[in-house]
Design an enzyme around this catalytic site. Sequence first.
Site, short mmCIF file in Angstrom:
data_model
loop_
_atom_site.label_atom_id
_atom_site.label_comp_id
_atom_site.label_asym_id
_atom_site.label_seq_id
_atom_site.Cartn_x
_atom_site.Cartn_y
_atom_site.Cartn_z
N HIS A 56 -4.24 55.42 37.07
CA HIS A 56 -4.27 57.04 36.68
C HIS A 56 -4.77 57.46 37.99
O HIS A 56 -5.37 56.79 39.08
CB HIS A 56 -5.44 57.31 35.80
CG HIS A 56 -4.88 56.71 34.37
ND1 HIS A 56 -5.64 57.17 32.96
CD2 HIS A 56 -4.00 56.00 33.83
CE1 HIS A 56 -5.04 56.73 32.09
NE2 HIS A 56 -4.22 56.00 32.55
N GLU A 58 -7.22 59.41 38.64
CA GLU A 58 -8.57 59.16 39.17
C GLU A 58 -8.91 57.85 39.60
O GLU A 58 -9.67 57.86 40.68
CB GLU A 58 -9.47 59.55 37.89
CG GLU A 58 -9.34 60.73 37.24
CD GLU A 58 -8.00 60.81 36.21
OE1 GLU A 58 -6.92 60.30 36.25
OE2 GLU A 58 -8.55 61.33 34.98
N CYS A 86 -9.48 60.45 30.91
CA CYS A 86 -9.38 59.76 29.61
C CYS A 86 -10.80 58.94 29.81
O CYS A 86 -11.51 59.10 30.56
CB CYS A 86 -8.02 58.84 29.52
SG CYS A 86 -8.26 57.52 30.80
N CYS A 89 -11.18 56.38 32.53
CA CYS A 89 -11.29 57.33 33.91
C CYS A 89 -12.92 57.75 33.78
O CYS A 89 -13.38 57.73 34.79
CB CYS A 89 -10.47 58.27 34.08
SG CYS A 89 -8.61 57.67 34.44
#
Length: 152
Positions: A56, A58, A86, A89
């Site tokens: 992701h 992040e 999410c 993260c």
Amino acid sequence: MADPFPLPEPMRLALAAAESAQAAGEVPIGAVVTRAGAVIATGENRNRRDGDPTAHAEIVAIRAACAALGQDRLTGCDLWVTLEPCAMCAGAIAHARIARLYYGAGDPKGGGVDHGARVFAQPQCHHRPELFPGIGEGAAAGLLRAFFAARR
């Protein structure tokens, strides 16, 4: 929907990273790590390109910032991301000791900060960044809407 105020430079860079992810066929999410106003690292979604469900934006940005600073904690750093992180993260943000989290669009389906798991509100969470939601929300949400509309 346009954002009512000019966006801070880190959020503009995160949106540019999201556009780069979209151009590569990824979900358009971008992230930037800053310290004392200086950009340390950027990240964009790389799940499909890397064959990695943890890639992701992040996580990519946090890993790059840790590598750039030569440490596993990002104390005093800020994270700017185009979509509410999410739960995975959010956990990484807590473990990295990010000081402040700025994010654009909220994510009622998959968010882990103000929706869903609400990771930072859990008693097991040992670090909670300051939260600044809604920065660049119109631009970030617009990118996501256009991306998913094109796929339907």
